[in-house]
Enzyme design. Structure first.
Site, mmCIF file in Angstrom:
data_model
loop_
_atom_site.group_PDB
_atom_site.id
_atom_site.type_symbol
_atom_site.label_atom_id
_atom_site.label_comp_id
_atom_site.label_asym_id
_atom_site.label_seq_id
_atom_site.Cartn_x
_atom_site.Cartn_y
_atom_site.Cartn_z
ATOM 1 N N TYR A 1 0.828 -1.209 0.000
ATOM 2 C CA TYR A 1 0.000 0.000 0.000
ATOM 3 C C TYR A 1 0.862 1.259 0.000
ATOM 4 C CZ TYR A 1 -3.679 3.265 1.520
ATOM 5 O OH TYR A 1 -4.564 4.323 1.614
ATOM 6 N N ASP A 2 1.818 1.331 0.941
ATOM 7 C CA ASP A 2 2.653 2.528 1.075
ATOM 8 C C ASP A 2 3.387 2.848 -0.231
ATOM 9 O OD1 ASP A 2 1.857 1.979 3.641
ATOM 10 O OD2 ASP A 2 3.854 1.919 4.503
ATOM 11 N N ASN B 1 -6.189 9.665 8.630
ATOM 12 C CA ASN B 1 -7.303 8.849 9.134
ATOM 13 C C ASN B 1 -8.632 9.567 9.017
ATOM 14 O OD1 ASN B 1 -4.801 7.772 10.347
ATOM 15 N ND2 ASN B 1 -6.216 6.350 11.364
ATOM 16 N N VAL C 1 -11.018 2.940 13.954
ATOM 17 C CA VAL C 1 -12.364 3.455 14.238
ATOM 18 C C VAL C 1 -13.418 2.354 14.145
ATOM 19 C CG1 VAL C 1 -14.147 5.104 13.581
ATOM 20 C CG2 VAL C 1 -11.741 5.806 13.580
ATOM 21 N N TYR D 1 -3.477 -2.579 20.084
ATOM 22 C CA TYR D 1 -2.211 -3.190 19.693
ATOM 23 C C TYR D 1 -1.061 -2.311 20.167
ATOM 24 C CZ TYR D 1 -5.150 -6.202 16.865
ATOM 25 O OH TYR D 1 -6.110 -7.100 16.459
ATOM 26 N N ASP E 1 1.034 -0.527 23.351
ATOM 27 C CA ASP E 1 0.655 0.006 24.667
ATOM 28 C C ASP E 1 -0.359 1.137 24.587
ATOM 29 O OD1 ASP E 1 2.143 2.110 23.712
ATOM 30 O OD2 ASP E 1 3.728 1.966 25.228
ATOM 31 N N GLY E 2 -0.794 1.467 23.359
ATOM 32 C CA GLY E 2 -1.808 2.503 23.193
ATOM 33 C C GLY E 2 -1.261 3.911 23.162
ATOM 34 N N ASP F 1 4.600 -0.216 12.431
ATOM 35 C CA ASP F 1 3.403 0.591 12.686
ATOM 36 C C ASP F 1 3.825 1.985 13.124
ATOM 37 O OD1 ASP F 1 0.521 0.797 12.964
ATOM 38 O OD2 ASP F 1 0.861 0.916 15.122
#
Length: 314
Positions: free
Chosen positions: A147-148, A176, A190, A206, A208-209, A276
């Protein structure tokens, strides 16, 4: 104006079709339904200025609207981790061959052209927030690269068509975006969080947030697309479109819990992708100055509308 919208039955594409029709244009929605759905534009089936065509743009398009197109919005592409990992080859092809096919059509018709790229071209950014001048930090062989790198190719192809054939084209990098018609199972944060909250399931975080994202409501994004296409003297420009409000994933999960009234617990899991992005926030200085555009819908207001729509789908 006669306008082609590829990927027009997708999440963002269908809202763009709505907005263009409301302005009085004739819209030709071209989609192969790989990740889009005819249901997203079913309400337009009897509209006298709307034409829906099933077609894969990796093949040259000669169908309705091809000979009369005055503007081409090229949105066709899987855009979620589930979509582009399931259809990795198709993602590469639609952003390469598909983009070139639509650039050729725009050149032949002397039509305006807009390609939707993505904030993913910045990869895991080393610069924060990300402006259009930043070249990015992308893993060219990672699980996200289909994709990237495909979107980076689409940008490169668009710029070459501008230089060699003087096509009136511009590039938009979408951050986003959320709202009604977003697939419930597309794997993005979302829909994941909202569907889990409404089902009373644990909300999956996914890592530690602490990673951050910025969330733009779809109506704001569509306004930005239209501004980028139709504002004078934007040929060859690149624009970030997104909401500069930055939330950690953990903060966003709490917003979803409040919007849904859910008692779901938080469940932490390892990152799905090693690369990520840790932080993601658009610098929209250029879009504000050149397009007179900035998002208007606050996250809580947008979530309220979005959650209401998700309730009707479950």
């Amino acid at each position: 104006m006669n306008i082609l919208v590829t990927g027009g039955s997708g999440f963002i594409g269908s809202h763009l079709c709505d907005a263009l029709l409301a302005e009085g244009h004739h819209v030709y929605c071209v989609d192969n339904y790989l990740t889009g759905s005819p249901a997203n534009v079913a309400h337009l089936s009897d509209h006298p200025r709307f034409t829906l065509v099933q077609h894969d743009v990796i093949e040259p398009y000669t169908g309705p609207g091809a000979d009369s197109a005055e503007a081409v919005f090229h949105l066709a592409s899987p855009a979620s981790p589930v979509g582009y990992r399931t259809y990795s080859i198709e993602t590469l092809l639609v952003n390469s061959t598909g983009t070139i096919n639509m650039l050729r059509l725009a050149t032949e018709r002397k039509a305006r052209f807009l390609v939707t790229s993505t904030s993913e071209v910045y990869g895991d950014p080393l610069v924060h927030p990300q402006s259009e001048e930043y070249w990015g930090n992308v893993n060219p062989i990672g699980l996200r690269s289909c994709y990237d790198e495909a979107k980076r190719f689409a940008e490169a192809a668009t710029m070459e068509w501008i230089r060699k054939y003087e096509v009136d084209a511009r590039i938009v990098r979408i951050f986003n975006t959320y709202g009604p018609r977003n697939q419930l199972d597309d794997g993005r944060v979302v829909p994941n969080f909202i569907t889990q909250a409404l089902k009373g399931e644990p909300i999956t975080i996914y890592g530690d947030g602490s990673q951050t994202r910025s969330f733009a409501y779809v109506s704001d994004l569509v306004e930005g697309l239209r501004a980028a296409m139709f504002t004078a003297d934007t040929k060859g420009d690149v624009f970030n479109l997104g909401n500069p409000g930055e939330f950690t994933i953990l903060e966003f999960a709490r917003e979803v819990l409040e919007a849904t009234g859910s008692q779901s617990k938080l469940e932490y899991r390892p990152l799905l992708f090693a690369d990520d992005p840790a932080r993601r926030r658009p610098d929209i200085t250029k879009s504000k100055a050149r397009l007179g555009w900035e998002p208007k819908v606050p996250l809580r207001e947008g979530l309220k509308t979005t959650v209401a729509w998700y309730r009707t789908q479950m």
